[in-house]
Design an enzyme around this catalytic site. Structure first.
Site, PDB file in Angstrom:
ATOM      1  N   LYS A 195       5.321   3.918 -64.135  1.00  0.00           N
ATOM      2  CA  LYS A 195       4.504   2.760 -63.754  1.00  0.00           C
ATOM      3  C   LYS A 195       4.939   1.565 -64.600  1.00  0.00           C
ATOM      4  CE  LYS A 195      -0.284   1.928 -62.264  1.00  0.00           C
ATOM      5  NZ  LYS A 195      -0.040   1.523 -60.882  1.00  0.00           N
ATOM      6  N   ARG A 235      -0.938   9.465 -67.517  1.00  0.00           N
ATOM      7  CA  ARG A 235       0.191   8.784 -66.868  1.00  0.00           C
ATOM      8  C   ARG A 235       0.757   7.683 -67.773  1.00  0.00           C
ATOM      9  NH1 ARG A 235      -0.911   6.467 -61.013  1.00  0.00           N
ATOM     10  NH2 ARG A 235      -2.119   4.987 -62.249  1.00  0.00           N
ATOM     11  N   GLU A 264       6.147   5.698 -50.225  1.00  0.00           N
ATOM     12  CA  GLU A 264       4.782   5.285 -50.581  1.00  0.00           C
ATOM     13  C   GLU A 264       4.562   3.846 -50.128  1.00  0.00           C
ATOM     14  OE1 GLU A 264       4.196   5.154 -54.867  1.00  0.00           O
ATOM     15  OE2 GLU A 264       6.233   4.415 -55.168  1.00  0.00           O
ATOM     16  N   TYR A 282       2.208  -0.070 -67.274  1.00  0.00           N
ATOM     17  CA  TYR A 282       0.827  -0.518 -67.086  1.00  0.00           C
ATOM     18  C   TYR A 282      -0.012   0.553 -66.408  1.00  0.00           C
ATOM     19  CZ  TYR A 282       1.360  -1.398 -62.044  1.00  0.00           C
ATOM     20  OH  TYR A 282       1.536  -1.245 -60.694  1.00  0.00           O
ATOM     21  N   HIS A 341      18.829  -7.624 -74.842  1.00  0.00           N
ATOM     22  CA  HIS A 341      18.615  -6.426 -74.017  1.00  0.00           C
ATOM     23  C   HIS A 341      18.329  -5.189 -74.865  1.00  0.00           C
ATOM     24  CE1 HIS A 341      20.107  -9.026 -70.896  1.00  0.00           C
ATOM     25  NE2 HIS A 341      19.947  -8.091 -69.985  1.00  0.00           N
ATOM     26  N   ARG A 343      14.890 -12.714 -77.331  1.00  0.00           N
ATOM     27  CA  ARG A 343      15.484 -12.051 -76.164  1.00  0.00           C
ATOM     28  C   ARG A 343      16.806 -11.364 -76.494  1.00  0.00           C
ATOM     29  NH1 ARG A 343      18.992 -12.763 -71.927  1.00  0.00           N
ATOM     30  NH2 ARG A 343      18.302 -11.853 -69.952  1.00  0.00           N
ATOM     31  N   LEU A 360       5.209   6.914 -57.213  1.00  0.00           N
ATOM     32  CA  LEU A 360       4.333   6.925 -58.374  1.00  0.00           C
ATOM     33  C   LEU A 360       3.336   8.084 -58.224  1.00  0.00           C
ATOM     34  CD1 LEU A 360       3.619   5.021 -60.862  1.00  0.00           C
ATOM     35  CD2 LEU A 360       1.578   4.510 -59.538  1.00  0.00           C
TER      36      LEU A 360
HETATM   37  N1  PDD Z   1      -1.064   0.409 -57.853  1.00  0.00           N
HETATM   38  N2  PDD Z   1       2.192   3.675 -55.734  1.00  0.00           N
HETATM   39  C1  PDD Z   1       2.364   2.432 -56.219  1.00  0.00           C
HETATM   40  C2  PDD Z   1       3.706   1.798 -56.098  1.00  0.00           C
HETATM   41  C3  PDD Z   1       1.276   1.766 -56.830  1.00  0.00           C
HETATM   42  O1  PDD Z   1       1.457   0.532 -57.340  1.00  0.00           O
HETATM   43  C4  PDD Z   1       0.013   2.398 -56.887  1.00  0.00           C
HETATM   44  C5  PDD Z   1      -1.188   1.747 -57.514  1.00  0.00           C
HETATM   45  C6  PDD Z   1      -0.115   3.693 -56.353  1.00  0.00           C
HETATM   46  C7  PDD Z   1      -1.420   4.460 -56.394  1.00  0.00           C
HETATM   47  O2  PDD Z   1      -1.699   4.907 -57.706  1.00  0.00           O
HETATM   48  P1  PDD Z   1      -3.209   5.120 -58.164  1.00  0.00           P
HETATM   49  O3  PDD Z   1      -3.864   6.008 -57.155  1.00  0.00           O
HETATM   50  O4  PDD Z   1      -3.131   5.787 -59.487  1.00  0.00           O
HETATM   51  O5  PDD Z   1      -3.819   3.759 -58.226  1.00  0.00           O
HETATM   52  C8  PDD Z   1       0.993   4.299 -55.799  1.00  0.00           C
HETATM   53  C9  PDD Z   1      -2.063  -0.267 -58.649  1.00  0.00           C
HETATM   54  C10 PDD Z   1      -3.455  -0.095 -58.190  1.00  0.00           C
HETATM   55  C11 PDD Z   1      -1.646  -1.706 -58.869  1.00  0.00           C
HETATM   56  O6  PDD Z   1      -0.467  -1.891 -59.125  1.00  0.00           O
HETATM   57  O7  PDD Z   1      -2.477  -2.614 -58.825  1.00  0.00           O
END
Ligand code: PDD
Length: 278
Positions: A146, A52, A178, A33, A102, A100, A202
């Protein structure tokens, strides 16, 4: 429209959208996503998000449902359909719809699904009162993708809320990785320090932008892991994400932290606001 949802060509309001239970996102979180902000009906940093998206999809071997440029064009068109000029835009791509199992479905027969939603957003929020808690980073070793698999992030986020905090900071082997839905960077003695790009975090777009602002402003920057102790002793802690680009932490695990270099934070924030045309 007040808000909008899109699924493989169908458009409804978010509330009315129906998605088949056999979408592999539902069973396995088998998808990736993106989240981007829309200002004045234009998607901010779209290229960063498309890049990304492409790399996340490639890492889990999901074929994009259309070329990257076409997805970008579609997102832009959808953002124009929502009345509010400022929006929170989300999209996800799952491996497809199939009973479903895997194993991947046959890519000749099953193509990936694109789901998009966009909703009004209040505007840029930059807090100076963020409260953080630290939690063990028990996530898997593919945090650079992501993916939709966010259960540890969800658990950590809830834990933060229950502790009266705004965000949970993941710590792995003593080092800060993070936040549960953000990147965490610090400023110490005038140096901007942020975790290096590897499989433990991320690659956040706002992290990337802040590094670029530092370069433009002549602020020294280091991409290196820092410890929980360094976080506690930092002059500033900046929590960043697309929707919350510059949150300044004032408390960590119940103790006061940061808030010692407001000028530098202000410079970075100014650059961001210039970037979005405000
Ligand atoms: N999340 N790390 C994680 C685990 C995140 O879920 C996010 C952002 C970031 C920052 O990434 P960016 O600067 O590209 O938004 C870092 C989004 C906003 C969400 O899941 O809603």
């Amino acid at each position: 429209m007040e808000n909008l949802a899109y699924y493989n060509g169908r458009i409804t309001s978010i509330e009315e959208m129906m998605i088949p239970a056999n979408d592999r996102g539902f069973y396995f979180g088998d998808g990736i996503y993106e989240v981007a902000m829309v200002f004045n009906h234009k998607i901010f940093a779209l290229e960063d998000h498309l890049e990304r998206m492409e790399s996340s999809a490639a890492m889990v071997q999901i074929q994009l449902p259309a070329p990257r440029e076409e997805i970008g064009r579609l997102l832009g068109e959808l953002a124009l359909k929502v009345e509010s000029p400022c929006q929170f835009l989300y999209w996800q791509i799952t491996r497809g719809t199939s009973p479903r199992n895997h194993l991947f479905p046959d890519p000749q027969k099953v193509t990936s699904n694109l789901y998009v939603y966009s909703k009004p957003w209040g505007g840029v929020e930059m807090s100076d009162t963020y409260r953080l808690i630290s939690v063990d980073d028990t996530r898997f070793l593919h945090c650079n993708i992501k993916t939709l698999n966010l259960l540890p992030n969800v658990m950590a986020s809830q834990k933060a809320k229950e502790a009266g905090c705004n965000e949970a900071v993941f710590v792995r082997d003593g080092y800060v990785t993070e936040g549960s839905h953000s990147n965490v960077s610090i400023i110490k003695d005038g140096v901007f320090i942020t975790h290096p790009l590897d499989n433990l975090i991320l690659p956040g777009t706002e992290r990337k932008h802040m590094l670029a602002y530092c370069k433009e402003l002549g602020i020294p920057a280091q991409e290196r892991a820092f410890t929980l102790e360094e976080l506690a002793e930092a002059d500033e802690i900046i929590v960043s994400s697309t929707s919350h680009p510059s949150m300044r932490a004032m408390e960590l695990n119940g103790r006061p932290v940061g808030m010692k270099n407001p000028e530098l934070v202000e410079k970075l924030r100014k650059k961001y606001l210039e970037g979005i045309g405000q």
